[in-house]
Design an enzyme around this catalytic site. Structure first.
Site, PDB file in Angstrom:
ATOM      1  N   SER A 134      19.914  56.403 -34.573  1.00 33.89           N
ATOM      2  CA  SER A 134      20.686  56.321 -35.833  1.00 33.89           C
ATOM      3  C   SER A 134      21.659  55.149 -35.757  1.00 33.89           C
ATOM      4  O   SER A 134      21.311  54.029 -36.146  1.00 33.89           O
ATOM      5  CB  SER A 134      21.387  57.639 -36.122  1.00 33.89           C
ATOM      6  OG  SER A 134      22.307  57.987 -35.107  1.00 33.89           O
ATOM      7  N   GLY A 187      13.801  50.728 -33.830  1.00 33.93           N
ATOM      8  CA  GLY A 187      13.230  51.916 -34.475  1.00 33.93           C
ATOM      9  C   GLY A 187      12.484  51.564 -35.750  1.00 33.93           C
ATOM     10  O   GLY A 187      11.409  52.082 -36.040  1.00 33.93           O
ATOM     11  N   HIS A 233      17.181  48.411 -30.469  1.00 38.29           N
ATOM     12  CA  HIS A 233      17.334  48.666 -31.908  1.00 38.29           C
ATOM     13  C   HIS A 233      16.075  48.241 -32.685  1.00 38.29           C
ATOM     14  O   HIS A 233      16.145  47.428 -33.596  1.00 38.29           O
ATOM     15  CB  HIS A 233      18.579  47.936 -32.459  1.00 38.29           C
ATOM     16  CG  HIS A 233      19.064  48.513 -33.758  1.00 38.29           C
ATOM     17  ND1 HIS A 233      20.378  48.487 -34.151  1.00 38.29           N
ATOM     18  CD2 HIS A 233      18.404  49.138 -34.771  1.00 38.29           C
ATOM     19  CE1 HIS A 233      20.505  49.055 -35.340  1.00 38.29           C
ATOM     20  NE2 HIS A 233      19.310  49.458 -35.738  1.00 38.29           N
ATOM     21  N   GLU A 241      25.933  45.806 -29.592  1.00 38.98           N
ATOM     22  CA  GLU A 241      24.573  45.281 -29.410  1.00 38.98           C
ATOM     23  C   GLU A 241      24.624  43.763 -29.355  1.00 38.98           C
ATOM     24  O   GLU A 241      25.470  43.142 -30.016  1.00 38.98           O
ATOM     25  CB  GLU A 241      23.676  45.735 -30.567  1.00 38.98           C
ATOM     26  CG  GLU A 241      23.491  47.254 -30.585  1.00 38.98           C
ATOM     27  CD  GLU A 241      22.631  47.764 -31.748  1.00 38.98           C
ATOM     28  OE1 GLU A 241      22.147  46.937 -32.543  1.00 38.98           O
ATOM     29  OE2 GLU A 241      22.471  48.995 -31.848  1.00 38.98           O
ATOM     30  N   ASP A 301      18.115  53.921 -28.901  1.00 38.96           N
ATOM     31  CA  ASP A 301      17.682  52.693 -29.578  1.00 38.96           C
ATOM     32  C   ASP A 301      18.863  51.900 -30.139  1.00 38.96           C
ATOM     33  O   ASP A 301      18.720  50.743 -30.499  1.00 38.96           O
ATOM     34  CB  ASP A 301      16.734  53.090 -30.732  1.00 38.96           C
ATOM     35  CG  ASP A 301      16.094  51.893 -31.420  1.00 38.96           C
ATOM     36  OD1 ASP A 301      15.590  51.002 -30.698  1.00 38.96           O
ATOM     37  OD2 ASP A 301      16.107  51.829 -32.662  1.00 38.96           O
ATOM     38  N   ILE A 361      14.446  60.120 -42.764  1.00 40.85           N
ATOM     39  CA  ILE A 361      13.815  60.050 -41.446  1.00 40.85           C
ATOM     40  C   ILE A 361      13.681  61.453 -40.844  1.00 40.85           C
ATOM     41  O   ILE A 361      12.593  61.855 -40.405  1.00 40.85           O
ATOM     42  CB  ILE A 361      14.609  59.125 -40.495  1.00 40.85           C
ATOM     43  CG1 ILE A 361      14.601  57.688 -41.041  1.00 40.85           C
ATOM     44  CG2 ILE A 361      14.016  59.166 -39.082  1.00 40.85           C
ATOM     45  CD1 ILE A 361      15.496  56.720 -40.296  1.00 40.85           C
ATOM     46  N   ASP A 375      22.380  69.838 -41.125  1.00 43.29           N
ATOM     47  CA  ASP A 375      22.777  68.794 -42.078  1.00 43.29           C
ATOM     48  C   ASP A 375      24.006  69.302 -42.828  1.00 43.29           C
ATOM     49  O   ASP A 375      24.159  70.516 -43.020  1.00 43.29           O
ATOM     50  CB  ASP A 375      21.627  68.525 -43.068  1.00 43.29           C
ATOM     51  CG  ASP A 375      21.776  67.182 -43.770  1.00 43.29           C
ATOM     52  OD1 ASP A 375      20.938  66.300 -43.548  1.00 43.29           O
ATOM     53  OD2 ASP A 375      22.758  66.996 -44.538  1.00 43.29           O
TER      54      ASP A 375
HETATM   55  N1  LIG Z   1      16.974  52.552 -35.279  1.00 44.77           N
HETATM   56  C1  LIG Z   1      16.632  51.964 -36.386  1.00 44.77           C
HETATM   57  O1  LIG Z   1      16.025  50.904 -36.375  1.00 44.77           O
HETATM   58  C2  LIG Z   1      16.959  52.615 -37.701  1.00 44.77           C
HETATM   59  C3  LIG Z   1      16.095  52.427 -38.778  1.00 44.77           C
HETATM   60  C4  LIG Z   1      16.406  53.042 -39.984  1.00 44.77           C
HETATM   61  C5  LIG Z   1      17.573  53.794 -40.110  1.00 44.77           C
HETATM   62  N2  LIG Z   1      18.396  53.929 -39.047  1.00 44.77           N
HETATM   63  C6  LIG Z   1      19.618  54.736 -39.158  1.00 44.77           C
HETATM   64  O2  LIG Z   1      19.235  56.070 -39.449  1.00 44.77           O
HETATM   65  C7  LIG Z   1      20.140  56.601 -40.397  1.00 44.77           C
HETATM   66  C8  LIG Z   1      19.474  57.725 -41.146  1.00 44.77           C
HETATM   67  O3  LIG Z   1      18.450  57.209 -41.975  1.00 44.77           O
HETATM   68  P1  LIG Z   1      17.828  58.073 -43.168  1.00 44.77           P
HETATM   69  O4  LIG Z   1      16.958  57.163 -43.938  1.00 44.77           O
HETATM   70  O5  LIG Z   1      17.241  59.326 -42.664  1.00 44.77           O
HETATM   71  O6  LIG Z   1      19.154  58.400 -43.994  1.00 44.77           O
HETATM   72  P2  LIG Z   1      19.365  59.489 -45.112  1.00 44.77           P
HETATM   73  O7  LIG Z   1      20.579  59.080 -45.845  1.00 44.77           O
HETATM   74  O8  LIG Z   1      18.100  59.717 -45.860  1.00 44.77           O
HETATM   75  O9  LIG Z   1      19.679  60.833 -44.290  1.00 44.77           O
HETATM   76  C9  LIG Z   1      20.866  61.041 -43.578  1.00 44.77           C
HETATM   77  C10 LIG Z   1      21.128  62.533 -43.532  1.00 44.77           C
HETATM   78  O10 LIG Z   1      22.262  62.778 -42.696  1.00 44.77           O
HETATM   79  C11 LIG Z   1      23.030  63.802 -43.293  1.00 44.77           C
HETATM   80  N3  LIG Z   1      24.387  63.763 -42.764  1.00 44.77           N
HETATM   81  C12 LIG Z   1      25.415  62.951 -43.100  1.00 44.77           C
HETATM   82  N4  LIG Z   1      26.505  63.232 -42.356  1.00 44.77           N
HETATM   83  C13 LIG Z   1      26.148  64.247 -41.532  1.00 44.77           C
HETATM   84  C14 LIG Z   1      26.833  64.982 -40.540  1.00 44.77           C
HETATM   85  N5  LIG Z   1      28.110  64.735 -40.234  1.00 44.77           N
HETATM   86  N6  LIG Z   1      26.176  65.975 -39.910  1.00 44.77           N
HETATM   87  C15 LIG Z   1      24.878  66.266 -40.211  1.00 44.77           C
HETATM   88  N7  LIG Z   1      24.173  65.592 -41.156  1.00 44.77           N
HETATM   89  C16 LIG Z   1      24.804  64.599 -41.796  1.00 44.77           C
HETATM   90  C17 LIG Z   1      22.930  63.516 -44.774  1.00 44.77           C
HETATM   91  O11 LIG Z   1      23.280  64.645 -45.556  1.00 44.77           O
HETATM   92  C18 LIG Z   1      21.461  63.120 -44.898  1.00 44.77           C
HETATM   93  O12 LIG Z   1      20.636  64.245 -45.161  1.00 44.77           O
HETATM   94  C19 LIG Z   1      20.509  55.385 -41.252  1.00 44.77           C
HETATM   95  O13 LIG Z   1      21.739  55.558 -41.896  1.00 44.77           O
HETATM   96  C20 LIG Z   1      20.547  54.268 -40.259  1.00 44.77           C
HETATM   97  O14 LIG Z   1      21.847  54.127 -39.763  1.00 44.77           O
HETATM   98  C21 LIG Z   1      18.128  53.351 -37.856  1.00 44.77           C
HETATM   99  O1  LIG Z   2      16.547  45.893 -38.722  1.00 41.64           O
HETATM  100  C1  LIG Z   2      17.682  46.153 -38.372  1.00 41.64           C
HETATM  101  O2  LIG Z   2      18.458  45.359 -37.845  1.00 41.64           O
HETATM  102  C2  LIG Z   2      18.273  47.546 -38.627  1.00 41.64           C
HETATM  103  C3  LIG Z   2      17.269  48.637 -38.789  1.00 41.64           C
HETATM  104  C4  LIG Z   2      17.917  49.987 -39.036  1.00 41.64           C
HETATM  105  O3  LIG Z   2      18.965  50.247 -38.193  1.00 41.64           O
HETATM  106  C5  LIG Z   2      18.298  50.213 -40.464  1.00 41.64           C
HETATM  107  O4  LIG Z   2      19.461  50.519 -40.745  1.00 41.64           O
HETATM  108  O5  LIG Z   2      17.414  50.129 -41.313  1.00 41.64           O
END
Ligand SMILES: NC(=O)c1ccc[n+]([C@@H]2O[C@H](COP(=O)([O-])OP(=O)(O)OC[C@H]3O[C@@H](n4cnc5c(N)ncnc54)[C@H](O)[C@@H]3O)[C@@H](O)[C@H]2O)c1
Ligand SMILES: O=C(O)CC[C@@H](O)C(=O)O
Length: 410
Positions: free
Chosen positions: A240, A295, A293, A270, A265, A163, A182
């Protein structure tokens, strides 16, 4: 004794929670799996334990908590499908120790999150949530004060994964300067640059956006001290996980005016479903843009996730393939070519492989194909044998000490 699971497809019970997309049900049906119970919400622990007792597969999103207690009460469970990215809602250690495979959809909703963050960046820099709230109450705040273009501002991204890196490219396209922090050294895309500490990022950014997974190391990583280090008038975005930000400290930073706004978000607690009340210290703060939530909740993302995760579950059920499993050794398996296939999941301890092979040598069972993969704690052996021997072999295999799960595919 390890549970034996060798069933016709219509006897394989699949429990889908949290309103996963119809595409999942369609995909499962196209692969012959029609015994599906579908619920729109998550369930509290006691109800979940009741429902999961007979399930062979369970599909969840981010809300359902698959704790050790729940998993220990799921003796038939073969695999868990997380129809999302995050797997922090599953006790992965317990799932692994019980021989239950976990799958997710690591990429399908990442674009949706990045798009939302771009939109929120622009809205927050213009103070839109506050102005919108005032209009709804009959107010009229026609003013440029505190409103800025995104062009030329610095976006600080914490977590430059799937992301964060997409967001980086999109933010540069609207003229922002991008820096990121990161824990891993990452190739910066475009003109972005990696900074070496979170403090450096907080001190330089006009907008800070969080994209880290929920881990022990990311819990409360943004507390009062970190908020204090952000520039006066900066903006915080969190899509996140809710546990990453100290929500009370954020409410205080917004009320004091140190931060100009926040778009949030995800929350530490929740609601279970759309009928439950949302409780948060951020409620009533006009410059906090709050979303439930969503996103990753677009039609495109949810449809793709439904197909992706359902396909992984169906394929694991059909032929034992574990490719891209979150907790299992990965094995991509060919067709059985008429043989019966034994799947043996065991603790990765010395001697167990020879005990498995002994079953076949002592009982003169010819092996037509064998596959083995291990990780730190788990071993996964797949053995193809002539149809007439599979019952005997299954009986013997499931009695080997250290066996976690064992099933046969016809
Ligand atoms: N709001 C939503 O609906 C939604 C949707 C999708 C994902 N998410 C959340 O977003 C998070 C990230 O998604 P992604 O696909 O980019 O994951 P990803 O695993 O591709 O990327 C996460 C990044 O965070 C880095 N990281 C880990 N610990 C860290 C720290 N302490 N400090 C700095 N960087 C650190 C990792 O090295 C990695 O590059 C998911 O784990 C999920 O919890 C939320
Ligand atoms: O759809 C959901 O409930 C969670 C979405 C998001 O937080 C994820 O981890 O992909």
């Amino acid at each position: 004794m390890a549970p034996q699971i060798s069933l016709q497809k219509d006897k394989i019970r699949i429990l889908l929670l949290e309103g996963v997309h119809q595409s999942a049900i369609d995909l499962l049906a196209s692969r012959g799996y029609t015994n599906v119970e579908y619920l729109k919400t998550s369930l509290p622990e006691e109800q979940l334990i009741e429902k999961i007792a007979d399930a062979h597969f369970v599909g969840i999103r981010s809300r359902t908590q698959l704790t050790r207690k729940v998993l220990e009460n799921a003796p038939k469970l073969i695999a868990i499908g997380c129809f999302c990215i995050g797997t922090n809602q599953v006790d992965l250690k317990a799932a692994t120790e019980l021989g239950i495979a976990v799958f997710n959809a690591p990429y399908s909703n990442t674009r949706s999150v990045a798009e939302l963050i771009i939109a929120e960046t622009i809205l927050m820099l213009r103070g839109i949530p506050e102005k919108n709230a005032l209009c709804h109450r009959g107010g009229w705040l026609k003013s440029a004060s505190g409103s800025y273009e995104a062009r030329g501002k610095t976006l600080g991204i914490i977590g430059y994964g799937a992301i964060g890196s997409q967001l980086s490219v999109m933010a540069e396209a609207i003229g922002m300067r991008v820096i990121f922090f990161d824990v891993v050294t990452k190739l910066p895309l475009g003109n972005a640059s990696q900074v070496h500490s979170m403090d450096e990022l907080l001190a330089q950014s006009d907008v800070v956006s969080l994209h880290v997974p929920e881990l022990p190391s990311t819990k409360m990583m943004i507390g009062g001290e970190q908020l204090e280090k952000m520039k006066p008038g900066a903006i915080l975005l969190n899509a996140s996980r809710g546990t990453v930000v100290d929500i009370d400290a954020l409410a205080a930073a917004l009320k004091s005016g140190h931060l100009a706004g926040a778009a949030i978000d995800v929350f530490p607690v929740e609601p279970r479903g759309n009928d439950d009340e949302f409780v948060s210290p951020l409620r009533g703060i006009d410059n906090a843009l709050l979303t439930p939530h969503i996103g990753g909740s677009t039609m495109e993302a949810q449809e793709n996730i439904g197909v992706e995760v359902a396909e992984k579950l169906a394929t694991y059920s059909d032929n034992g393939t574990t490719t891209s499993s979150v907790n299992f050794p990965e094995v991509a398996l060919p067709g059985q070519g008429g043989a019966h296939r034994l799947l043996h999941i065991h603790k990765n301890v010395p001697g167990i492989l020879s005990a498995i092979n002994q079953v076949f040598s002592e009982n003169a069972i010819n092996i037509s194909a064998q596959f083995l993969q291990t990780n730190e704690t788990l071993g996964y052996v797949v053995i193809d044998v002539d149809a007439e021997y599979s019952d005997l072999a299954l009986e013997k295999l499931k009695n080997i000490p250290g066996t976690l799960r064992c099933r046969v595919l016809f």
